[in-house]
Scaffold this active site. Structure first.
Site, mmCIF file in Angstrom:
data_model
loop_
_atom_site.group_PDB
_atom_site.id
_atom_site.type_symbol
_atom_site.label_atom_id
_atom_site.label_comp_id
_atom_site.label_asym_id
_atom_site.label_seq_id
_atom_site.Cartn_x
_atom_site.Cartn_y
_atom_site.Cartn_z
ATOM 1 C CE LYS A 180 -3.452 -2.937 0.454
ATOM 2 N NZ LYS A 180 -2.638 -4.301 0.497
HETATM 3 C C1 LIG Z 1 -9.130 -5.137 -0.599
HETATM 4 C C2 LIG Z 1 -8.227 -5.347 0.629
HETATM 5 N N1 LIG Z 1 -8.872 -5.924 1.946
HETATM 6 C C3 LIG Z 1 -8.018 -6.327 2.732
HETATM 7 C C4 LIG Z 1 -6.703 -6.534 2.504
HETATM 8 C C5 LIG Z 1 -5.897 -6.887 3.759
HETATM 9 O O1 LIG Z 1 -4.985 -6.098 4.525
HETATM 10 P P1 LIG Z 1 -4.060 -6.660 5.441
HETATM 11 O O2 LIG Z 1 -2.878 -7.120 4.511
HETATM 12 O O3 LIG Z 1 -3.442 -5.326 6.142
HETATM 13 O O4 LIG Z 1 -4.666 -7.345 6.390
HETATM 14 C C6 LIG Z 1 -5.940 -6.306 1.544
HETATM 15 C C7 LIG Z 1 -4.608 -6.578 1.304
HETATM 16 O O5 LIG Z 1 -4.196 -6.724 0.358
HETATM 17 C C8 LIG Z 1 -6.853 -5.797 0.383
HETATM 18 O O6 LIG Z 1 -6.301 -5.495 -0.797
#
Ligand SMILES: Cc1ncc(COP(=O)(O)O)c(C=O)c1O
Length: 390
Positions: free
Chosen positions: A180
């Site tokens: 990100k």
């Molecule tokens: C749309 C979406 N939701 C949730 C997540 C999960 O994020 P995290 O890795 O911070 O748990 C991601 C990670 O790529 C994502 O792209």
């Protein structure tokens, strides 16, 4: 190899992390509180609650939204699998809806057909950092008592109707994973305008305790904490928050640079007939978290061949956004017949390198490899109208 993304971390982040370590308080403490306040201000949200990941944030958001076993939660299949998993963590059923082919996001038209009496929530993803049309989704869901949780994992720095993404949601969750724009290694943030929801989220992330460990430590009197409900350890550390505070200050510059590089990709790759690309929707601006391109049916090579060619040219691209319903964990869920746009996009798209430090030469290598695969000459007119650093 040109990576698909490279986090922008430097001496300032390192110094901030070192300072947190030297302070002697490395778990959730004053820096997490400061990061929350700064994030709330930056997004215009009433309250921000830091968590250990966006996945953890989605889990506690489901609980806070009152989603329970037996409920249904509408999610896009075209998303990282954590979106759908959040519904299942609380025993609910993930119901897949298709997405709009321009934004890759759920719309009222794709969600309406799958709503039932049991629908309790919709998880609206801002895919690849393209803001979803939250107002339209709330107009569909609010009168039916369905909570819209915005999964803004990819969208820090994107804008919806001129406001930071997530500002209009009752619950929105962000990710600070290194893929990100703003990263703390791992980490996440939930924003909400509702003080009661925020208090519940703070409790859920910390074992259901009625007082945080940091607040207890600050008291001069002994405090016997109580555990009001079953919670989790989803805390962010102060080392992560220290890094996040620096990254948040740089977010505007990071977004501006990405938008400049993305505009150059759009202008040049747009000359490949039929190639579709990530773009701003009419109601907002994306942060171009992932620069996806979708290949037309007549593209001379398959998606996987294209990935192979890019790899051979020293370019690390990725398949496009995954489709959760095609994974074994979702065997038996809604399938191909119901999700034509999702299936087409997930099999015909790739994500190209885009990051702050990408040089003009590296970007030219990517563009050249794409034209090569398309069987077309590399355009002579490659100079951007606005200058691109590097
Ligand atoms: C749309 C979406 N939701 C949730 C997540 C999960 O994020 P995290 O890795 O911070 O748990 C991601 C990670 O790529 C994502 O792209």
């Amino acid at each position: 190899m040109i990576p698909v993304i490279r986090p922008l971390l430097g001496a300032e982040e390192a110094a901030a992390a070192a300072e947190a370590i030297m302070s002697g308080w490395v778990a959730q403490g004053p820096r997490v509180a400061e990061f929350e306040a700064a994030f709330a201000e930056a997004t215009g949200a009433g309250h921000a609650v830091a968590v250990s990941s966006c996945t953890a944030g989605l889990h506690v958001a489901m609980i806070a939204a009152g989603v329970r076993a037996g409920d249904e939660v509408v999610v896009p299949s075209l998303s990282f699998i954590a979106t759908a998993n959040a519904a299942r963590y609380v025993g609910a059923e993930a119901v897949f809806a298709d997405v709009d082919s321009a934004t890759l996001n759920l719309t009222p038209a794709t969600v309406r057909p799958v709503l039932t009496e049991r629908t309790r929530a919709v998880i609206l993803v801002d895919q690849a950092g393209v803001p979803a049309d939250l107002d339209a989704m709330r107009a569909l869901c609010d009168p039916r008592g369905i909570t819209v949780v915005e999964d803004a994992a990819c969208a820090a720095g994107a804008a919806y109707h001129g406001r930071p993404v997530g500002a209009g949601a009752s619950l929105a969750t962000f990710s600070f994973h290194p893929r990100k724009l703003l990263t703390t290694g791992e980490g996440g943030m939930i924003i909400t305008p509702d003080p009661d929801l925020a208090a519940r989220l703070r409790r859920l992330r910390e074992h259901g305790m009625n007082i945080s460990a940091a607040a207890r430590h600050a008291e001069r009197q002994p405090v016997i904490e109580r555990y009001l409900e079953v919670g989790y350890n989803y805390r962010m550390t102060d080392v992560q928050a220290a890094i996040g505070l620096v990254q948040l200050r740089r977010l505007g510059d990071i977004v501006a640079r990405r938008r400049q590089l993305a505009a150059r990709y759009q202008r040049l790759l747009g000359q490949i007939p039929g190639l579709r690309m990530i773009a701003d929707p009419e109601y907002g601006t994306t942060n171009f978290q992932s620069f996806w391109v979708a290949l037309p049916a007549e593209f001379p090579v398959t998606r996987n061949e294209l990935l192979q060619r890019l790899a051979s040219a020293g370019i690390s691209a990725r398949r496009g956004i995954m489709a959760a319903h095609l994974e074994p964990a979702y065997a038996g869920y809604r399938g191909a017949a119901d999700l034509p746009v999702t299936e087409r996009l997930s099999s015909s798209s790739v994500i190209l390198p885009l990051f702050h430090q990408l040089t003009r030469d590296e970007q030219d290598q990517v563009i050249s490899a794409m034209f090569d695969a398309a069987g077309r000459p590399f355009p002579a007119d490659r100079e951007p109208t606005t200058s691109v650093a590097g």
